[in-house]
Design a protein around this motif. Structure first.
Motif, PDB file in Angstrom:
ATOM      1  N   VAL A 233      17.273   2.571 -15.714  1.00  0.00           N
ATOM      2  CA  VAL A 233      18.099   3.738 -16.080  1.00  0.00           C
ATOM      3  C   VAL A 233      17.990   4.690 -15.198  1.00  0.00           C
ATOM      4  O   VAL A 233      16.713   5.792 -15.176  1.00  0.00           O
ATOM      5  CB  VAL A 233      17.503   3.903 -17.419  1.00  0.00           C
ATOM      6  CG1 VAL A 233      18.353   5.081 -18.152  1.00  0.00           C
ATOM      7  CG2 VAL A 233      17.468   2.621 -18.422  1.00  0.00           C
ATOM      8  N   PRO A 234      18.672   4.921 -14.082  1.00  0.00           N
ATOM      9  CA  PRO A 234      18.589   5.923 -13.083  1.00  0.00           C
ATOM     10  C   PRO A 234      18.097   7.338 -13.453  1.00  0.00           C
ATOM     11  O   PRO A 234      17.418   8.293 -12.828  1.00  0.00           O
ATOM     12  CB  PRO A 234      19.670   5.760 -12.015  1.00  0.00           C
ATOM     13  CG  PRO A 234      20.072   4.367 -12.458  1.00  0.00           C
ATOM     14  CD  PRO A 234      19.794   4.262 -13.782  1.00  0.00           C
ATOM     15  N   GLU A 235      18.955   7.699 -14.453  1.00  0.00           N
ATOM     16  CA  GLU A 235      18.825   9.195 -14.925  1.00  0.00           C
ATOM     17  C   GLU A 235      17.665   9.556 -15.872  1.00  0.00           C
ATOM     18  O   GLU A 235      17.397  10.407 -16.298  1.00  0.00           O
ATOM     19  CB  GLU A 235      20.197   9.514 -15.512  1.00  0.00           C
ATOM     20  CG  GLU A 235      20.461   8.750 -16.841  1.00  0.00           C
ATOM     21  CD  GLU A 235      20.941   7.403 -16.995  1.00  0.00           C
ATOM     22  OE1 GLU A 235      21.518   6.946 -17.951  1.00  0.00           O
ATOM     23  OE2 GLU A 235      21.265   6.936 -15.763  1.00  0.00           O
ATOM     24  N   LYS A 236      16.927   8.449 -16.354  1.00  0.00           N
ATOM     25  CA  LYS A 236      15.907   8.467 -17.280  1.00  0.00           C
ATOM     26  C   LYS A 236      14.526   7.831 -16.877  1.00  0.00           C
ATOM     27  O   LYS A 236      14.666   6.870 -16.083  1.00  0.00           O
ATOM     28  CB  LYS A 236      16.324   8.020 -18.719  1.00  0.00           C
ATOM     29  CG  LYS A 236      17.080   8.755 -19.542  1.00  0.00           C
ATOM     30  CD  LYS A 236      17.376   8.159 -20.710  1.00  0.00           C
ATOM     31  CE  LYS A 236      18.423   9.016 -21.357  1.00  0.00           C
ATOM     32  NZ  LYS A 236      18.614   8.619 -23.062  1.00  0.00           N
ATOM     33  N   LYS A 237      13.336   8.320 -17.224  1.00  0.00           N
ATOM     34  CA  LYS A 237      12.033   7.974 -16.998  1.00  0.00           C
ATOM     35  C   LYS A 237      11.807   7.082 -18.015  1.00  0.00           C
ATOM     36  O   LYS A 237      12.281   7.074 -19.054  1.00  0.00           O
ATOM     37  CB  LYS A 237      10.906   9.130 -16.985  1.00  0.00           C
ATOM     38  CG  LYS A 237       9.741   8.638 -16.773  1.00  0.00           C
ATOM     39  CD  LYS A 237       8.236   9.701 -16.895  1.00  0.00           C
ATOM     40  CE  LYS A 237       8.635  11.063 -16.521  1.00  0.00           C
ATOM     41  NZ  LYS A 237       8.524  10.754 -14.795  1.00  0.00           N
TER      42      LYS A 237
ATOM     43  N   ASP B 223       7.120   5.112 -10.558  1.00  0.00           N
ATOM     44  CA  ASP B 223       7.068   6.143 -11.374  1.00  0.00           C
ATOM     45  C   ASP B 223       6.774   5.472 -12.899  1.00  0.00           C
ATOM     46  O   ASP B 223       7.532   5.697 -13.899  1.00  0.00           O
ATOM     47  CB  ASP B 223       8.362   7.100 -11.412  1.00  0.00           C
ATOM     48  CG  ASP B 223       8.383   7.833 -10.375  1.00  0.00           C
ATOM     49  OD1 ASP B 223       7.313   8.248  -9.743  1.00  0.00           O
ATOM     50  OD2 ASP B 223       9.385   7.927  -9.822  1.00  0.00           O
ATOM     51  N   VAL B 224       5.991   4.308 -13.006  1.00  0.00           N
ATOM     52  CA  VAL B 224       5.708   3.653 -14.336  1.00  0.00           C
ATOM     53  C   VAL B 224       4.648   4.436 -15.120  1.00  0.00           C
ATOM     54  O   VAL B 224       3.650   4.795 -14.739  1.00  0.00           O
ATOM     55  CB  VAL B 224       4.984   2.205 -14.051  1.00  0.00           C
ATOM     56  CG1 VAL B 224       4.850   1.571 -15.188  1.00  0.00           C
ATOM     57  CG2 VAL B 224       6.046   1.639 -13.187  1.00  0.00           C
ATOM     58  N   VAL B 225       5.022   4.809 -16.430  1.00  0.00           N
ATOM     59  CA  VAL B 225       4.431   5.523 -17.366  1.00  0.00           C
ATOM     60  C   VAL B 225       4.238   4.795 -18.649  1.00  0.00           C
ATOM     61  O   VAL B 225       5.003   4.261 -18.907  1.00  0.00           O
ATOM     62  CB  VAL B 225       5.217   6.852 -17.721  1.00  0.00           C
ATOM     63  CG1 VAL B 225       4.184   7.842 -18.645  1.00  0.00           C
ATOM     64  CG2 VAL B 225       5.383   7.569 -16.351  1.00  0.00           C
ATOM     65  N   HIS B 226       2.862   4.852 -19.182  1.00  0.00           N
ATOM     66  CA  HIS B 226       2.531   4.333 -20.418  1.00  0.00           C
ATOM     67  C   HIS B 226       1.877   5.437 -21.202  1.00  0.00           C
ATOM     68  O   HIS B 226       1.133   6.420 -20.809  1.00  0.00           O
ATOM     69  CB  HIS B 226       1.910   3.036 -20.249  1.00  0.00           C
ATOM     70  CG  HIS B 226       0.294   3.410 -20.167  1.00  0.00           C
ATOM     71  ND1 HIS B 226      -0.432   2.965 -21.211  1.00  0.00           N
ATOM     72  CD2 HIS B 226      -0.523   4.038 -19.385  1.00  0.00           C
ATOM     73  CE1 HIS B 226      -1.823   3.586 -21.103  1.00  0.00           C
ATOM     74  NE2 HIS B 226      -1.940   3.749 -19.761  1.00  0.00           N
TER      75      HIS B 226
ATOM     76  N   GLU C  81      14.841  12.825 -22.327  1.00  0.00           N
ATOM     77  CA  GLU C  81      14.468  12.396 -21.090  1.00  0.00           C
ATOM     78  C   GLU C  81      14.166  11.045 -20.512  1.00  0.00           C
ATOM     79  O   GLU C  81      13.745  10.730 -19.427  1.00  0.00           O
ATOM     80  CB  GLU C  81      13.494  13.559 -20.313  1.00  0.00           C
ATOM     81  CG  GLU C  81      14.005  14.916 -20.533  1.00  0.00           C
ATOM     82  CD  GLU C  81      12.880  16.029 -20.411  1.00  0.00           C
ATOM     83  OE1 GLU C  81      11.892  15.588 -19.430  1.00  0.00           O
ATOM     84  OE2 GLU C  81      13.104  17.186 -20.621  1.00  0.00           O
ATOM     85  N   ILE C  82      13.715  10.381 -21.511  1.00  0.00           N
ATOM     86  CA  ILE C  82      12.905   8.951 -21.512  1.00  0.00           C
ATOM     87  C   ILE C  82      13.821   7.809 -22.112  1.00  0.00           C
ATOM     88  O   ILE C  82      14.500   8.270 -23.074  1.00  0.00           O
ATOM     89  CB  ILE C  82      11.525   9.080 -21.680  1.00  0.00           C
ATOM     90  CG1 ILE C  82      11.397   9.394 -23.194  1.00  0.00           C
ATOM     91  CG2 ILE C  82      10.906  10.411 -20.831  1.00  0.00           C
ATOM     92  CD1 ILE C  82       9.974   9.188 -23.473  1.00  0.00           C
TER      93      ILE C  82
ATOM     94  N   ALA D 192       7.830  15.135 -26.447  1.00  0.00           N
ATOM     95  CA  ALA D 192       8.655  16.175 -26.009  1.00  0.00           C
ATOM     96  C   ALA D 192       9.703  15.832 -25.087  1.00  0.00           C
ATOM     97  O   ALA D 192      10.789  16.227 -25.100  1.00  0.00           O
ATOM     98  CB  ALA D 192       7.909  17.429 -25.006  1.00  0.00           C
ATOM     99  N   TRP D 193       9.384  14.588 -24.285  1.00  0.00           N
ATOM    100  CA  TRP D 193      10.540  13.815 -23.567  1.00  0.00           C
ATOM    101  C   TRP D 193      11.557  13.186 -24.463  1.00  0.00           C
ATOM    102  O   TRP D 193      12.590  13.246 -24.011  1.00  0.00           O
ATOM    103  CB  TRP D 193       9.721  12.847 -22.621  1.00  0.00           C
ATOM    104  CG  TRP D 193       9.008  13.452 -21.531  1.00  0.00           C
ATOM    105  CD1 TRP D 193       9.235  14.378 -20.904  1.00  0.00           C
ATOM    106  CD2 TRP D 193       7.780  12.625 -20.748  1.00  0.00           C
ATOM    107  NE1 TRP D 193       8.354  14.608 -19.695  1.00  0.00           N
ATOM    108  CE2 TRP D 193       7.590  13.524 -19.717  1.00  0.00           C
ATOM    109  CE3 TRP D 193       7.371  11.548 -21.099  1.00  0.00           C
ATOM    110  CZ2 TRP D 193       6.528  13.145 -18.814  1.00  0.00           C
ATOM    111  CZ3 TRP D 193       6.099  11.180 -20.281  1.00  0.00           C
ATOM    112  CH2 TRP D 193       5.928  11.996 -19.064  1.00  0.00           C
TER     113      TRP D 193
END
Length: 225
Positions: free
Chosen positions: A67-71, A96-99, A31-32, A25-26
């Motif tokens: 990338v400031p504007e993206k996760k 905000d580290v995501v895996h 968004e990512i 979805a992101w």
């Protein structure tokens, strides 16, 4: 906030996990930035469209793109290497580290598309790419290297012979139940975590070597038989 407080907060931070549906979805909403931490050979055979390749073997958190504007979302084959890379980023001060849980295997299981290498008809068949690494590699890359633990220190801490530890890391000796329990106690993992890694590794190689032969030789038994 003082420097010591910042270090404490970083130590407490954990890598956020997201499932394949959320990551998809992101991606669809742009968004990512999706980062693939598998090795180049794995990426070339199959990858998620648009993913940036940054192999864990040469992963440098100090040079990680901002990338400031993206996760930023990390992924690997089954989720182990991406979580390890996430911990490295947290240690370096990233937030905000995501895996992606389950990695590309969970992505495919959820029905999402990947890009697969297409070879011309006369091209040599590529060597199989194994998605389940040997336990020794997981031990080295996701535990010893990030934590700065030497094989000798691990041997002393777990009661394993140093030669046995070196054999495990080199992949020349499988991890048995006793070694699994000792490693599990030291690293606070599930008791069967390490033997399950060994089983997955062995099963994958057996499928590649004799799986097709077994399918041709054996007919599944049905209730009518």
């Amino acid at each position: 906030m003082t420097r010591s407080a910042e270090v404490t907060e970083t130590a407490k931070a954990t890598v956020t996990a997201a499932d394949a549906a959320q990551v998809n979805a992101w991606l669809e909403n742009d968004e990512i930035l999706l980062v693939d931490v598998r090795e180049t050979s794995e990426y070339e055979v199959e990858h998620i469209s648009g993913a940036l390749l940054l192999p864990l073997s040469s992963f440098d958190p100090e040079l990680f793109p901002s990338v400031p504007e993206k996760k930023v979302v990390l992924h690997c084959a089954v989720g182990k290497r991406s979580e390890a890379a996430g911990k490295m980023l947290l240690k370096e001060g990233h937030r905000d580290v995501v895996h992606m849980e389950g990695g590309i295997e969970a992505w495919k299981a959820a029905g999402f598309a990947t890009e697969v290498q297409i070879l011309p008809p006369d091209a040599q068949k590529p060597k199989p790419v194994f998605m389940c690494p040997p336990p020794g590699r997981v031990l080295q890359e996701e535990y010893l290297d990030p934590l700065g633990i030497s094989p000798r220190e691990l041997a002393l801490a777990t009661g394993l012979l140093e030669g046995r530890v070196n054999d495990l890391l080199a992949g020349t000796s499988p991890i048995g139940v006793e070694a699994s329990l000792r490693l599990a106690r030291y690293f606070s993992t599930a008791g069967d975590f390490w033997v399950r890694l060994q089983l997955e590794h062995d099963m994958e190689r057996a499928r590649h070597s004799v799986g097709e032969q077994i399918r041709q030789q054996i007919t599944p038994r049905t209730a009518a038989m």
